[in-house]
Enzyme design. Structure first.
Site, mmCIF file in Angstrom:
data_model
loop_
_atom_site.group_PDB
_atom_site.id
_atom_site.type_symbol
_atom_site.label_atom_id
_atom_site.label_comp_id
_atom_site.label_asym_id
_atom_site.label_seq_id
_atom_site.Cartn_x
_atom_site.Cartn_y
_atom_site.Cartn_z
ATOM 1 N N LYS A 22 22.910 43.927 72.012
ATOM 2 C CA LYS A 22 22.999 44.170 70.346
ATOM 3 C C LYS A 22 21.967 45.331 70.010
ATOM 4 O O LYS A 22 22.519 45.995 69.104
ATOM 5 C CB LYS A 22 22.919 42.820 69.693
ATOM 6 C CG LYS A 22 22.664 42.905 68.576
ATOM 7 C CD LYS A 22 22.229 41.626 67.902
ATOM 8 C CE LYS A 22 20.926 41.150 67.830
ATOM 9 N NZ LYS A 22 19.856 41.808 66.822
ATOM 10 N N ASN A 23 20.659 45.075 70.542
ATOM 11 C CA ASN A 23 19.758 45.997 69.813
ATOM 12 C C ASN A 23 19.760 47.347 70.290
ATOM 13 O O ASN A 23 19.166 48.198 69.522
ATOM 14 C CB ASN A 23 18.318 45.293 70.248
ATOM 15 C CG ASN A 23 17.925 44.256 69.140
ATOM 16 O OD1 ASN A 23 18.777 43.790 68.450
ATOM 17 N ND2 ASN A 23 16.626 43.518 69.617
ATOM 18 N N CYS A 120 12.072 37.698 55.244
ATOM 19 C CA CYS A 120 12.803 37.147 56.760
ATOM 20 C C CYS A 120 12.092 36.034 57.169
ATOM 21 O O CYS A 120 10.558 35.920 57.206
ATOM 22 C CB CYS A 120 12.663 38.403 57.524
ATOM 23 S SG CYS A 120 13.099 37.975 59.054
ATOM 24 N N ARG A 125 8.174 41.591 57.893
ATOM 25 C CA ARG A 125 8.977 42.837 58.313
ATOM 26 C C ARG A 125 9.307 43.943 57.446
ATOM 27 O O ARG A 125 10.241 44.166 57.008
ATOM 28 C CB ARG A 125 10.288 42.531 59.085
ATOM 29 C CG ARG A 125 10.166 41.186 60.048
ATOM 30 C CD ARG A 125 11.356 40.861 60.526
ATOM 31 N NE ARG A 125 11.655 41.434 61.668
ATOM 32 C CZ ARG A 125 12.878 41.477 62.675
ATOM 33 N NH1 ARG A 125 13.353 40.205 62.427
ATOM 34 N NH2 ARG A 125 13.082 42.281 63.517
ATOM 35 N N ASP A 312 10.980 38.558 71.806
ATOM 36 C CA ASP A 312 12.359 38.089 71.703
ATOM 37 C C ASP A 312 12.616 36.891 72.878
ATOM 38 O O ASP A 312 13.853 36.418 72.878
ATOM 39 C CB ASP A 312 13.474 38.982 71.479
ATOM 40 C CG ASP A 312 13.661 39.759 70.482
ATOM 41 O OD1 ASP A 312 13.024 39.423 69.501
ATOM 42 O OD2 ASP A 312 14.325 40.781 70.314
ATOM 43 N N ARG A 404 24.881 35.647 65.644
ATOM 44 C CA ARG A 404 24.288 37.025 65.273
ATOM 45 C C ARG A 404 24.422 38.043 66.642
ATOM 46 O O ARG A 404 24.194 38.908 66.485
ATOM 47 C CB ARG A 404 23.069 37.118 64.602
ATOM 48 C CG ARG A 404 23.357 36.685 63.149
ATOM 49 C CD ARG A 404 22.111 36.750 62.151
ATOM 50 N NE ARG A 404 21.315 38.089 62.990
ATOM 51 C CZ ARG A 404 20.179 38.346 62.870
ATOM 52 N NH1 ARG A 404 19.246 37.388 62.749
ATOM 53 N NH2 ARG A 404 19.617 39.577 63.256
HETATM 54 C C1 UD1 Z 1 13.117 45.042 66.795
HETATM 55 C C2 UD1 Z 1 14.046 44.199 67.024
HETATM 56 C C3 UD1 Z 1 13.779 42.665 67.282
HETATM 57 C C4 UD1 Z 1 12.470 42.422 68.093
HETATM 58 C C5 UD1 Z 1 11.616 43.691 67.436
HETATM 59 C C6 UD1 Z 1 10.163 43.378 68.212
HETATM 60 C C7 UD1 Z 1 16.038 45.391 66.632
HETATM 61 C C8 UD1 Z 1 17.503 45.558 65.889
HETATM 62 N N1 UD1 Z 1 15.377 44.544 66.448
HETATM 63 O O1 UD1 Z 1 12.787 44.602 65.525
HETATM 64 O O2 UD1 Z 1 14.905 41.901 68.018
HETATM 65 O O3 UD1 Z 1 11.988 41.306 67.851
HETATM 66 O O4 UD1 Z 1 11.872 44.872 67.474
HETATM 67 O O5 UD1 Z 1 10.232 43.807 69.685
HETATM 68 O O6 UD1 Z 1 16.137 46.118 67.723
HETATM 69 N N2 UD1 Z 1 6.138 46.737 61.058
HETATM 70 C C9 UD1 Z 1 5.405 47.224 59.660
HETATM 71 N N3 UD1 Z 1 6.061 48.273 59.290
HETATM 72 C C10 UD1 Z 1 7.159 48.834 59.635
HETATM 73 C C11 UD1 Z 1 7.997 48.239 60.600
HETATM 74 C C12 UD1 Z 1 7.362 47.232 61.355
HETATM 75 O O7 UD1 Z 1 4.298 46.808 59.644
HETATM 76 O O8 UD1 Z 1 7.553 49.905 58.911
HETATM 77 C C13 UD1 Z 1 5.903 45.569 61.963
HETATM 78 C C14 UD1 Z 1 6.474 44.327 61.782
HETATM 79 O O9 UD1 Z 1 6.146 43.717 60.655
HETATM 80 C C15 UD1 Z 1 6.026 43.731 63.016
HETATM 81 C C16 UD1 Z 1 5.775 44.877 64.101
HETATM 82 O O10 UD1 Z 1 5.822 46.135 63.216
HETATM 83 O O11 UD1 Z 1 4.965 43.045 62.755
HETATM 84 C C17 UD1 Z 1 6.836 45.210 64.905
HETATM 85 O O12 UD1 Z 1 8.044 45.242 64.540
HETATM 86 P P1 UD1 Z 1 9.454 46.192 64.652
HETATM 87 O O13 UD1 Z 1 9.073 46.715 65.986
HETATM 88 O O14 UD1 Z 1 9.695 47.526 63.716
HETATM 89 O O15 UD1 Z 1 10.723 45.229 64.642
HETATM 90 P P2 UD1 Z 1 12.066 45.552 64.433
HETATM 91 O O16 UD1 Z 1 12.254 46.871 64.841
HETATM 92 O O17 UD1 Z 1 12.258 45.160 63.116
#
Ligand code: UD1
Length: 430
Positions: A22-23, A120, A125, A312, A404
Site C-alpha cells: 500500500k505504501n 491523527c 504528523r 509499522d 485501510r
Molecule cells: C510513512 C508511512 C507510515 C509509516 C511512517 C514511518 C506511508 C503512506 N505511510 O508515513 O505507514 O508509519 O512512514 O515509517 O508511507 N514529520 C515531521 N514533519 C513532516 C513530516 C514528518 O515532523 O513534514 C515527522 C512525523 O511527525 C514523524 C516522523 O517525522 O514523527 C516520521 O514521519 P514520516 O516518515 O513522514 O511518516 P509518513 O510519511 O507520514
C-alpha cells in the site's frame, strides 16, 4: 461498522500470499499526476486507502481504472487533464497520505490546493517539511480556510537537508524535483523500500534520479515525463504481520511472494526470540512451538527509520511479546502516541506498562478473549494476532482501520486455518 470475530487456538499451517505494498502504491499513483500519458501499475492492493486515492485523483479530473480481478491487479491511470487540482478536506481527513499529491500537482500544473491534514490518532504528523522543501524549490505557499495553496511557474532545483527523516516528505519532494528546472540534491532522505519503488517508476517515466534508497538523492529535472508500466513491491508490513501470525500461533507457515531483503530487522528479532525462519528468494517459512520445541524468548525492540525496526511492525511485535518468556521493552521513536493497542492488549490479559516512549511487556501471559476496539491500522493487526492465541472468542470492533491497509485479511488468515469471520453491522451501516 464491521467487526471481526476471532476464535483463538489454531496453529496457522500452509501458504499465505503477500499483496502489493500500500505504501508504495500510494506515491506511485500520485506520480501519475506528473504526466499526461497513461501510467500502468501492477500489484496494486485492494484496500481502502487505494480506493481513497482513486477518488482523490478522479476528483481532480484523472481517469483511474482499478483493475481488481484482472491479472496482476493492473491499474490504469491517465491524468491527461487535471481540471481541478484540489485535494479536498473530505478526502484528506480520511487519509493523510493525500498530501503526496502536493509536490506532483505543483510540478505539473503550477498550482495545488491541498487541505491541511487534521489531527491523527498516532501523533501530530505535520507536513511542515514538505512545505519547507517546496518553498526552497521556489513555490509560494499561502494558507486559506484550512487549505494550503501552493503556486510556482516552474519549480527550481534545490539543495535540501531534511531536518528529520520523513518517508512521504522524501517522496513528495522527489516527485516535485523530477520536473523542476536544474539539479536537486536532497540529504537525510528516507531510505525505505517504498522510496526506491517510487524512484523506479519515476525513472521508467523518464526522470533522472540517482541515489534512491540512500540518504542522498540527486535529481536532474526534465521538462516532461512520459507514461510507464511498473510493478509495485510486495508489502513488507503485511509479510511481517504474517510472520508473527505464524510464530505466535506455533504454526508452520509459508509466507509467499514477499521480499525477504526488506524484512531484515524483523527477521533478526524473530530469530532472537527463537522463531525458526527459512528464508528463500521470495518466501519465508516460519515455524515455532510444537515440533520446533522450546519456549519463545523475549527480545527488545526500538523502532527506527529503515533499515531499522519499522514502527509499522511495533504493535504486532508487542502482541508476540505477550507470548514470549521474559520481559520485552518496546521503544517507539518515530511517533508519539503509538501505544493505543496497549490498553486493549491489557484488557485481554497482557501485562504491559508504559513509561514515556517505552512499553515494558512481561511475558508470558495467557490471553483471554474480550470485546476490543481497533484504533489504527497496525494496532488492529496487533489485536487480531493476540486474538489468534486468546482463549475463546474475541470480537474486534472498528475493523475499518484494518481495511485501510490489509487486502482480504480475514480470508487470507482463514485459508491457513485461523477461525476468523467478518460480521457486518446489523443495520448495514459502514
Ligand atoms: C510513512 C508511512 C507510515 C509509516 C511512517 C514511518 C506511508 C503512506 N505511510 O508515513 O505507514 O508509519 O512512514 O515509517 O508511507 N514529520 C515531521 N514533519 C513532516 C513530516 C514528518 O515532523 O513534514 C515527522 C512525523 O511527525 C514523524 C516522523 O517525522 O514523527 C516520521 O514521519 P514520516 O516518515 O513522514 O511518516 P509518513 O510519511 O507520514
Amino acid at each position: 461498522m464491521d467487526k471481526f470475530v476471532v476464535r483463538g487456538g489454531n496453529p496457522l499451517l500452509g501458504t499465505i500470499k503477500v499483496s502489493g505494498a500500500k505504501n508504495s502504491a500510494l506515491p506511485c499513483m500520485a506520480a501519475a499526476i506528473l504526466t499526461e500519458d497513461e501510467v500502468i501499475l501492477e500489484n496494486i492492493p485492494q484496500v481502502r486507502d487505494i480506493e481513497t486515492e482513486r477518488k482523490l485523483l478522479t476528483s481532480m479530473g484523472a481517469e483511474v481504472e482499478l483493475g481488481y480481478g484482472r491479472a496482476q491487479h493492473r491499474t490504469h491511470i491517465k491524468c491527461a487533464i487535471l481540471s481541478d487540482p484540489v485535494a479536498k478536506y473530505e478526502i484528506v481527513k480520511t487519509m493523510r497520505a493525500s498530501s503526496l499529491v502536493l509536490g506532483p500537482l505543483i510540478a505539473r500544473t503550477g498550482i495545488a490546493r491541498v487541505a491541511m491534514p487534521g489531527g491523527c490518532a498516532i501523533g501530530g504528523r505535520p507536513i511542515d517539511l514538505h512545505i519547507k522543501g517546496l518553498e526552497a524549490m521556489g513555490a509560494t505557499i499561502v494558507y486559506d480556510h484550512g487549505y494550503l495553496e501552493a503556486r510556482a511557474d516552474r519549480l527550481k532545483g534545490a539543495h535540501i537537508v531534511f531536518d528529520k527523516i520523513t518517508v512521504t516528505g522524501t517522496e513528495d519532494l522527489l516527485m516535485a524535483a523530477t520536473l523542476a528546472e536544474g539539479e536537486s540534491v536532497f540529504e537525510n532522505c528516507a531510505r525505505e523500500p517504498e522510496v526506491t519503488d517510487l524512484a523506479a517508476l519515476l525513472t521508467a517515466m523518464g526522470a533522472k534520479i540517482e541515489g534512491a534508497g540512500t540518504s542522498t538523492i540527486r535529481i536532474q529535472g526534465v521538462s516532461k515525463l512520459h507514461g510507464a508500466r511498473h510493478r509495485i513491491n510486495p508489502d513488507r508490513i503485511e509479510a511481517g504481520t504474517f510472520l508473527i501470525a505464524g510464530a505466535i500461533t506455533g504454526g508452520d507457515l509459508n509466507v509467499d511472494s514477499c521480499e525477504p531483503k526488506h524484512l531484515g530487522a524483523l527477521i533478526a528479532k524473530l530469530e532472537e526470540c527463537g522463531v525458526r525462519l527459512d528464508v528463500g528468494q521470495d518466501n519465508i517459512r516460519v515455524r515455532s512451538g510444537g515440533s520446533m520445541g522450546g519456549e519463545l524468548k523475549a527480545a527488545n525492540i526500538s523502532t527506527e527509520e529503515y533499515p531499522g525496526f519499522p514502527t509499522d511492525m511495533q504493535a504486532q511485535f508487542m502482541a508476540l511479546a505477550t507470548q514470549t518468556e521474559g520481559t520485552t521493552t518496546v521503544t517507539e521513536n518515530i511517533f508519539e502516541n503509538r501505544f493505543m493497542h496497549v490498553q486493549e492488549l491489557i484488557r485481554m490479559g497482557a501485562n504491559i506498562t508504559i513509561s514515556g516512549r517505552t512499553a515494558t511487556v512481561r511475558g508470558k501471559s495467557p490471553l483471554q478473549s474480550a470485546a476490543v476496539m481497533c484504533s489504527d491500522l497496525r494496532a488492529s493487526a496487533s489485536l487480531v494476532l493476540a486474538a489468534l492465541v486468546a482463549d475463546g472468542e474475541t470480537i474486534l470492533d472498528r475493523v475499518y482501520h484494518l481495511d485501510r491497509g490489509y487486502e482480504h485479511f480475514e480470508e487470507k488468515l482463514r485459508g491457513v486455518g485461523a477461525q476468523i469471520r467478518r460480521m457486518g453491522d446489523v443495520f448495514g451501516k459502514k
